[in-house]
Each structure stands twice: as C-alpha cells, then as structure tokens.
Design an enzyme around this catalytic site. Sequence first.
Site, PDB file in Angstrom:
ATOM      1  CE  LYS A  80      -3.508   2.429   2.728  1.00  3.07           C
ATOM      2  NZ  LYS A  80      -4.310   2.423   3.784  1.00  3.07           N
ATOM      3  CE  LYS A 116       5.208  -1.509   8.394  1.00  8.19           C
ATOM      4  NZ  LYS A 116       4.305  -0.700   7.456  1.00  8.19           N
ATOM      5  CG  HIS A 122      -4.866 -36.111  15.739  1.00  8.73           C
ATOM      6  ND1 HIS A 122      -5.028 -37.513  16.358  1.00  8.73           N
ATOM      7  CD2 HIS A 122      -5.669 -35.856  14.584  1.00  8.73           C
ATOM      8  CE1 HIS A 122      -5.862 -37.964  15.556  1.00  8.73           C
ATOM      9  NE2 HIS A 122      -6.425 -37.012  14.675  1.00  8.73           N
ATOM     10  CD  GLU A 178       8.986  -6.172   7.280  1.00 12.15           C
ATOM     11  OE1 GLU A 178       8.837  -4.905   6.786  1.00 12.15           O
ATOM     12  OE2 GLU A 178       8.679  -6.535   8.133  1.00 12.15           O
ATOM     13  CD  GLU A 231      -1.958  -4.944  11.627  1.00 17.54           C
ATOM     14  OE1 GLU A 231      -0.990  -5.399  11.634  1.00 17.54           O
ATOM     15  OE2 GLU A 231      -2.427  -4.349  10.355  1.00 17.54           O
ATOM     16  N   GLY A 276      -4.922  -2.097   5.247  1.00 15.69           N
ATOM     17  CA  GLY A 276      -4.060  -2.948   4.510  1.00 15.69           C
ATOM     18  C   GLY A 276      -4.947  -4.312   4.586  1.00 15.69           C
ATOM     19  NE  ARG A 277      -6.614  -3.990  10.882  1.00 16.32           N
ATOM     20  CZ  ARG A 277      -5.798  -2.914  11.276  1.00 16.32           C
ATOM     21  NH1 ARG A 277      -4.720  -2.662  10.482  1.00 16.32           N
ATOM     22  NH2 ARG A 277      -6.386  -1.920  11.726  1.00 16.32           N
TER      23      ARG A 277
HETATM   24  O1  LIG Z   1       1.143  -2.796   2.198  1.00 18.02           O
HETATM   25  P1  LIG Z   1       1.970  -2.121   3.190  1.00 18.02           P
HETATM   26  O2  LIG Z   1       2.266  -0.753   2.949  1.00 18.02           O
HETATM   27  O3  LIG Z   1       3.590  -2.665   2.660  1.00 18.02           O
HETATM   28  O4  LIG Z   1       1.955  -2.601   4.624  1.00 18.02           O
HETATM   29  C1  LIG Z   1       1.994  -4.086   5.051  1.00 18.02           C
HETATM   30  C2  LIG Z   1       1.414  -4.098   6.398  1.00 18.02           C
HETATM   31  O5  LIG Z   1       2.209  -3.302   7.286  1.00 18.02           O
HETATM   32  C3  LIG Z   1       1.920  -3.265   8.631  1.00 18.02           C
HETATM   33  O6  LIG Z   1       2.303  -4.598   9.113  1.00 18.02           O
HETATM   34  C4  LIG Z   1       0.375  -2.996   9.087  1.00 18.02           C
HETATM   35  O7  LIG Z   1       0.358  -3.080  10.034  1.00 18.02           O
HETATM   36  C5  LIG Z   1      -0.193  -3.920   7.794  1.00 18.02           C
HETATM   37  O8  LIG Z   1      -1.496  -3.526   8.167  1.00 18.02           O
HETATM   38  C6  LIG Z   1       0.025  -3.889   6.548  1.00 18.02           C
HETATM   39  O9  LIG Z   1      -0.879  -4.771   5.882  1.00 18.02           O
END
Ligand SMILES: O=P(O)(O)OC[C@H]1O[C@H](O)[C@H](O)[C@@H](O)[C@@H]1O
Length: 557
Positions: free
Chosen positions: A206, A499, A384, A212, A353, A267-268
């Site tokens: 986003k 972050k 199990h 990462e 989250e 994002g989620r």
């Molecule tokens: O999509 P991005 O900007 O790379 O963010 C990726 C992720 O970053 C963080 O972990 C946020 O807490 C997530 O909600 C998000 O989806």
Amino acid sequence: MFQLTRSVTWQALERLHQTTRDERIRDYFRADPQRFEKMSLRVGGLFLDYSKHQVSDQVLAKLLELADHSALVQRRAQMFSGDIINVTEDRPVLHTALRHLGDTPVFVDGQDVMPEIQRTREQIKRFSEEVRSGEWKGYNGKRIKDVVNIGIGGSDLGPNMACRALLKYRHPELSFHFVSNVDGTHIQKVLSRLDPATTLFIVSTKTFSTQETLLNAKSARRWFLDNAGEDADVGAHFIAASTNRRAAMAFGIREENVFEFWAWVGGRYSMWSSIGLPIALSIGFEGFMELLEGAHEMDRHFIEAPFAENMPVLMALIGIWYINFVGAETQAVVPYDQALHQLPSFLQQLDMESNGKSVDIFGHPVNYKTGPIVWGQTGSNGQHAFFQLLHQGTRYVPIDFIASLKPEPGFEDHHFALLTNMLAQANAFMEGSQGDNQEHGQHDPYSCPGNRPSSTLLLDELTPKNLGALIALYEHKVFVQGVIWNINSFDQWGVQLGKRIAGEISERIDTNASDFDASTQGLLQLVRDHFPQHATSANDKAKAKTKGKSGKQETSP
Ligand SMILES: O=P(O)(O)OC[C@H]1O[C@H](O)[C@H](O)[C@@H](O)[C@@H]1O
C-alpha cells in the site's frame, strides 16, 4: 462521560454471568427442543449454528440490548457512507465500496469514488485476461507461468489465503508464490525454482515503503537482471499494487502497470482492491467478481438484518460475552478444510491488528478487555495437537468450526470423515464425558468436563462467492466488537512503532547507540560484528541525516 462498564446493560450482563455460570449448554437443549432452529441462521451460502454456546435466552437478549444501546447503527452508517471513522489517521474506511456492485454512488469528501473503483476493476480485468490467455509476453516472448506476490501483512495474507482456498479454480498453466518474510531464505527458496523469462512479480504494498517488501522486491529485480541479462525488460515482469504510484514508478514499474488503490482501504481490508490481483490472475476476473459479490451480499445483510438475525452482530456479541463477562482470553478458529489452512493467520491479523487496542476513540484508557488472541489451525490436524488442552486443560476457549459441505469428487469418504470428526468434536466439547474409573470420583483423569462452547459455520461449497461472504462476515464481526468497545479498529500504531525502531536500529548500527537500553545495546554489539558493511553504510546515512538530507517518509498502511 459515558462509561461502558457502568451502563445498566453491562452490569446486568455481569450479574447474569454470576447467576448462569454453572449452567450447562446441554441442559439448554433439553429445556428447549427448538434451540437449534432458534439459534442458527443462513445468509446466502453460509449457515451459522450458534446454539452450542453458554448463552441462555436471557443472556442473548441482554447482549442484543448492548448492541442496541451502542453507537452501532450510527457507526455502521458512517462507515458505509465514507465518514472519517479512522480518527487517528483522519481517514474514511471504505473497503465496502470496493465490493459495491450497484449503480449508486459512494462519496468521499463529496466525490463519488465508484468511477475510480470501476476503472481499476477494468484494469485488473484487462491485465488478468492478458496474462491468463498468454497474450502478455515476457522479455523474450514467452508467456507467464509463475506469479510471485511480494508483500507482507495485509498485502500478503488476504490474497495468499484466498488463492490457496480457491486453488481448485486456478488457471492450470499458472502457479502462485507468496514471498513475505524479510528472511532471505524465503525469497531464495521461491526464486530457486523459477525461470525469469516466465515469471511475473507483483510488488504489493500500500505504502511502497515497507522495509521487508522493498528488500524482497529489490532482490527479485537483482535476480531477474542477473539471470535474464542487464538489458532485459523489467517492466514486462514487475507490476505493482500500491497507493504510492510515484514510488512504484521510481522502482522501475511502468505507469500503466501500477494498480492503484486508495488511502481509505486499510491493509488488512485490502484483498478486495488491487491487492487482490493474484486472486484475479488465479481464478479469473469473473471469479474475482464473484468473491466481491459474496462480500457485497454480506454487506447488505449486515446493513439490513435486524440485530437478532444479523450474523456478524450475533458472532460479535457472543465473542463479547466470552471476552468481557466469562473471561476467555482467546478465540480458536478451526477450519475443517485443508484449502482454508491460511484462514487462521488471515483472521489473526484482521482481528488482532484491528481490535488490539487499549485506548478508546476519545483517547481514554479502557477498563475492559478488547480483542481476543485469535489462533488455530485446520482440523482434523488440530485434534492431534492442541485439542487435548481444549478438552481437559484449565483454559476456556470458544471455538469457531468452519467447513464446506460439498465433497471433492473422488474423495467423498475423506470429506465424510472430515465433517463427522468436526461434528464429533463440537459435541464432545459440549457434552464432555464421565470417566469409567469410579474411584476417582468427579475429578478423575479420564473424564472431560465439557461445557466448552463452539460455533459451527458451514459453507454450502467453498466457492469464490461464499469465501467473499465468509471474509466479510469476520470483517464486520470485528467492526461490531470495535464499535461496542468504542475503539478505533482501523489504525495500528503499535506496528508503526516497531517499523520505526527497526529503521532507527539499522541506521545506528555503527554508532554507540547509548540511548537504547543495555539489553538492546548488548545484542546490537553481537549483531554488528556480522555486518561490517551495513555498519559503514548506516553510518553514512546517519551523517546525511544530521545534514538534513534524509527524506524518510512517515506513512501508515
Ligand atoms: O502494504 P504495506 O504498506 O507494505 O503494509 C504492509 C503491512 O504493514 C504493517 O504490518 C501494517 O500493520 C499492516 O496492516 C500492513 O498490511
């Protein structure tokens, strides 16, 4: 000022817990032969049985009163109409617009967002059809065979979960891979099996600023150029799903291959947007639209059904009963469906989250529990592994069982065993058992106490449409709980903190970072010896920063 725990309904629920705590779920069934009919409901292809809960009629009525007295009607209307309900990020929350299918407009700041959404849908349609038909060619004219989604959190979990869930609808000539972890072994393992000439990378982020994802995307580009040749056309193999068009283009992605979405998609909650591109590539655009349709139908149900017949509202209220009154700390999710094996991870992010908050929307600390710890894995595997603790341990864990009814052709006997195992477990959790060994009395090690609650969610079949409805159901459950707890379910400042500090630590690896605690300094010392080259470049960056040259962007996903 209104205090939730001082409200008449809340206090009545506390008293009800005291008076009903020793009641047995099985006795509710004996007392009311209609309980299953009364406490189950169908929405489209989803059927929910919520009768095996330690919730008497009286408790349910009070929980519904809690919803009635909350701001749910108002906040729901605000969410769907694009009001700024994510107050700390000053944004509307409009993932529901992404699956809005009618002709009616959806306004943000006085502007109808549907034409933009429609344009992006068209772009996804065109692109997915080109790749699926083989019309889209790589740098040396070959068709795409492997799609690698590079993203993390919401930019990974949704499409990853959905692509796996809908694997049986996948294009036979395309394979999908998801790289999320910054651990280099993740991308290395995926790339080692691929041919650059037939691989397409989707950089899903986003913000286009997540460490990462950017590292993984750079390593993928390096691998591509090393193997395809320095002159190979990166643009034919890298596309992006992002709200940050400029950064995506600076990475080398062609403008027409940046699939946009908008700040008002969390994002989620983003699998319905361009972040869902792998889903469209895998199952086709029509399938993707069916997924949106299922979610849209759940949205309509959530808006229109009275609370007492509203699936997400009922699930949310039952959750609140356990978290706030019975004292459960966790919620288990156990899909009896191997295709849904990523669902617990997806729901973990969605729920934890969103509702992992301890301050209300007015900035006051809350004096009640909020979001549960969500965990789980597929049945029958879980039986199990951890079910022993659920049957006889000291914890009290409500469970969501999820399954689809329709068997895979050729595997009917497996599916029958799967479903009967699930029903057996739900029954055993409720009924418990008396051990055979009389001499141990009531507390013998052979007996199971029972009275452990569960919901059972049945999908007629695991189709794109039913999956869309299932995910939207959980999204709205989380939303309802957030409204009742009066928290903002749409920010994630805790994640942002991690972050930020990761950035600070890597920038200061070479300096004596004496303002970090002694433990962090000591550990950093051990790390430093292995990364002399990073230490030097971090030092240069730190110097540049003190000269005011560092343009680190504060963004939120
Ligand atoms: O999509 P991005 O900007 O790379 O963010 C990726 C992720 O970053 C963080 O972990 C946020 O807490 C997530 O909600 C998000 O989806």
